[in-house]
Write an enzyme that holds these catalytic residues in place. Structure first.
Site, short mmCIF file in Angstrom:
data_model
loop_
_atom_site.label_atom_id
_atom_site.label_comp_id
_atom_site.label_asym_id
_atom_site.label_seq_id
_atom_site.Cartn_x
_atom_site.Cartn_y
_atom_site.Cartn_z
N PRO A 111 8.55 -12.34 -7.36
CA PRO A 111 8.22 -13.71 -7.02
C PRO A 111 6.73 -14.04 -7.06
O PRO A 111 5.90 -13.26 -6.60
CB PRO A 111 8.76 -13.87 -5.59
CG PRO A 111 8.94 -12.49 -5.09
CD PRO A 111 9.26 -11.65 -6.29
N ASN A 112 6.48 -15.20 -7.60
CA ASN A 112 5.15 -15.83 -7.68
C ASN A 112 4.22 -15.21 -8.71
O ASN A 112 3.14 -15.72 -8.95
CB ASN A 112 4.47 -15.85 -6.29
CG ASN A 112 5.23 -16.71 -5.32
OD1 ASN A 112 5.56 -17.86 -5.63
ND2 ASN A 112 5.57 -16.17 -4.16
N ARG B 57 -3.97 -19.29 -9.81
CA ARG B 57 -4.41 -19.48 -8.42
C ARG B 57 -4.87 -18.15 -7.84
O ARG B 57 -4.53 -17.10 -8.37
CB ARG B 57 -3.26 -20.01 -7.55
CG ARG B 57 -2.90 -21.43 -7.91
CD ARG B 57 -1.71 -21.90 -7.12
NE ARG B 57 -0.85 -22.69 -8.00
CZ ARG B 57 0.41 -23.02 -7.72
NH1 ARG B 57 0.98 -22.61 -6.62
NH2 ARG B 57 1.10 -23.74 -8.57
N TYR C 209 -6.13 -11.93 -7.47
CA TYR C 209 -5.27 -11.47 -8.56
C TYR C 209 -5.91 -11.56 -9.96
O TYR C 209 -5.29 -11.17 -10.94
CB TYR C 209 -3.95 -12.26 -8.54
CG TYR C 209 -3.19 -12.07 -7.24
CD1 TYR C 209 -2.66 -10.82 -6.90
CD2 TYR C 209 -3.03 -13.11 -6.34
CE1 TYR C 209 -1.98 -10.63 -5.70
CE2 TYR C 209 -2.35 -12.94 -5.13
CZ TYR C 209 -1.83 -11.70 -4.83
OH TYR C 209 -1.17 -11.50 -3.64
N ASN D 214 6.48 -4.55 -10.11
CA ASN D 214 5.71 -5.28 -9.10
C ASN D 214 6.67 -6.28 -8.47
O ASN D 214 6.94 -7.34 -9.03
CB ASN D 214 4.51 -6.01 -9.72
CG ASN D 214 3.64 -6.65 -8.66
OD1 ASN D 214 4.03 -6.74 -7.48
ND2 ASN D 214 2.45 -7.10 -9.05
N ALA E 298 6.15 -10.03 -2.98
CA ALA E 298 6.39 -9.98 -1.53
C ALA E 298 7.71 -9.30 -1.17
O ALA E 298 7.87 -8.82 -0.04
CB ALA E 298 6.33 -11.39 -0.95
N GLU F 195 5.90 1.95 -8.71
CA GLU F 195 5.61 0.74 -7.94
C GLU F 195 4.17 0.31 -8.25
O GLU F 195 3.26 1.14 -8.22
CB GLU F 195 5.76 1.05 -6.44
CG GLU F 195 5.41 -0.13 -5.55
CD GLU F 195 5.53 0.21 -4.06
OE1 GLU F 195 6.16 1.24 -3.72
OE2 GLU F 195 4.99 -0.56 -3.26
N HIS G 288 1.02 -2.64 -7.71
CA HIS G 288 0.43 -3.83 -7.08
C HIS G 288 -0.94 -4.08 -7.67
O HIS G 288 -1.74 -3.14 -7.85
CB HIS G 288 0.33 -3.66 -5.56
CG HIS G 288 1.66 -3.43 -4.93
ND1 HIS G 288 2.59 -4.44 -4.83
CD2 HIS G 288 2.24 -2.31 -4.46
CE1 HIS G 288 3.68 -3.95 -4.30
NE2 HIS G 288 3.51 -2.65 -4.07
N ARG H 258 -5.22 -5.15 2.90
CA ARG H 258 -4.89 -6.55 3.21
C ARG H 258 -4.15 -6.62 4.56
O ARG H 258 -4.26 -5.72 5.37
CB ARG H 258 -4.09 -7.13 2.04
CG ARG H 258 -4.89 -7.11 0.73
CD ARG H 258 -4.13 -7.73 -0.42
NE ARG H 258 -3.92 -9.16 -0.21
CZ ARG H 258 -3.09 -9.90 -0.95
NH1 ARG H 258 -2.42 -9.33 -1.95
NH2 ARG H 258 -2.95 -11.18 -0.70
O1 CA2 Z 1 -0.88 -7.13 -5.30
C1 CA2 Z 1 0.24 -7.36 -5.76
O2 CA2 Z 1 0.53 -7.20 -6.95
C2 CA2 Z 1 1.33 -7.95 -4.85
O3 CA2 Z 1 2.57 -7.34 -5.20
C3 CA2 Z 1 1.36 -9.43 -5.12
C4 CA2 Z 1 2.30 -10.20 -4.20
C5 CA2 Z 1 2.04 -9.85 -2.73
O4 CA2 Z 1 2.99 -10.48 -1.91
C6 CA2 Z 1 2.09 -8.35 -2.50
O5 CA2 Z 1 1.79 -8.10 -1.15
C7 CA2 Z 1 1.07 -7.64 -3.38
C8 CA2 Z 1 2.12 -11.71 -4.36
C9 CA2 Z 1 2.25 -12.20 -5.76
C10 CA2 Z 1 1.73 -13.59 -5.80
O6 CA2 Z 1 1.10 -13.77 -7.02
C11 CA2 Z 1 0.27 -14.83 -7.16
C12 CA2 Z 1 -0.53 -14.83 -8.26
C13 CA2 Z 1 -1.40 -15.86 -8.44
C14 CA2 Z 1 -1.45 -16.90 -7.55
C15 CA2 Z 1 -0.63 -16.92 -6.44
C16 CA2 Z 1 0.25 -15.86 -6.26
#
Ligand code: CA2
Length: 145
Positions: free
Chosen positions: A10-11, A18, A23, A74, A77, A98, A100, A107
């Site tokens: 997700p996301n 963003r 990221y 990946n 969340a 896995e 990230h 964090r």
């Molecule tokens: O660091 C990572 O790759 C995460 O898996 C990213 C997840 C976060 O919930 C994990 O704790 C760590 C969130 C992905 C959201 O991705 C976005 C990318 C750009 C803008 C907003 C969100």
């Protein structure tokens, strides 16, 4: 030919649009192309998928059985919440790394626990999107050894 599934949760479709301070500026399309190109240099076929839906991710992991040798995952969340994804990985014969983009341990506390780590070959976190190619290399080196 070794086949690898790069699975994003997700996301991650928002990558590059963003929160660049967390990221980076690279889009998901760029990351996916980078993974495919990197696979080619190593003689491996890379397939990329992304979904915002837990059940869809579970279905793809089920379908990976017998189709992919390894998964770079990946889970976004869902990493921190999903027993369903842990169970799905347990049910596949593919090895999973896995991944990230950020260093989840640097964090918030809620990002420190992962339901996937227990069923992962290993974990790569904190190296930005370069982690995807590091994860592909780790999978291929393991599968070839
Ligand atoms: O660091 C990572 O790759 C995460 O898996 C990213 C997840 C976060 O919930 C994990 O704790 C760590 C969130 C992905 C959201 O991705 C976005 C990318 C750009 C803008 C907003 C969100």
């Amino acid at each position: 030919m070794t086949s690898i599934l790069v699975l994003n949760g997700p996301n991650l479709n928002l990558l590059g649009t963003r929160q660049p301070e967390v990221y980076g500026h690279t889009t998901l399309a760029d990351v996916e192309q980078m993974c495919i190109d990197h696979g080619k240099t190593r003689g491996a076929a890379v397939t990329c998928r992304q979904s915002n839906h837990e059940g869809q991710l579970v279905d793809w992991i089920h379908e990976a059985r017998g189709q992919f040798d390894g998964i770079v995952f990946n889970a976004g969340a869902y990493t921190h919440t999903s027993i369903a994804l842990q169970d799905a990985i347990k049910g596949t014969d593919a090895k999973m790394v896995e991944l990230h983009i950020s260093n989840t341990h640097a964090r918030e506390n809620f990002r420190h626990h992962s339901y996937l780590s227990a069923v992962a070959l290993g974990i790569i976190a904190g190296f930005g999107v370069r982690g995807y190619t590091l994860a592909i290399d780790a999978l291929l080196d393991t599968l070839e050894s």
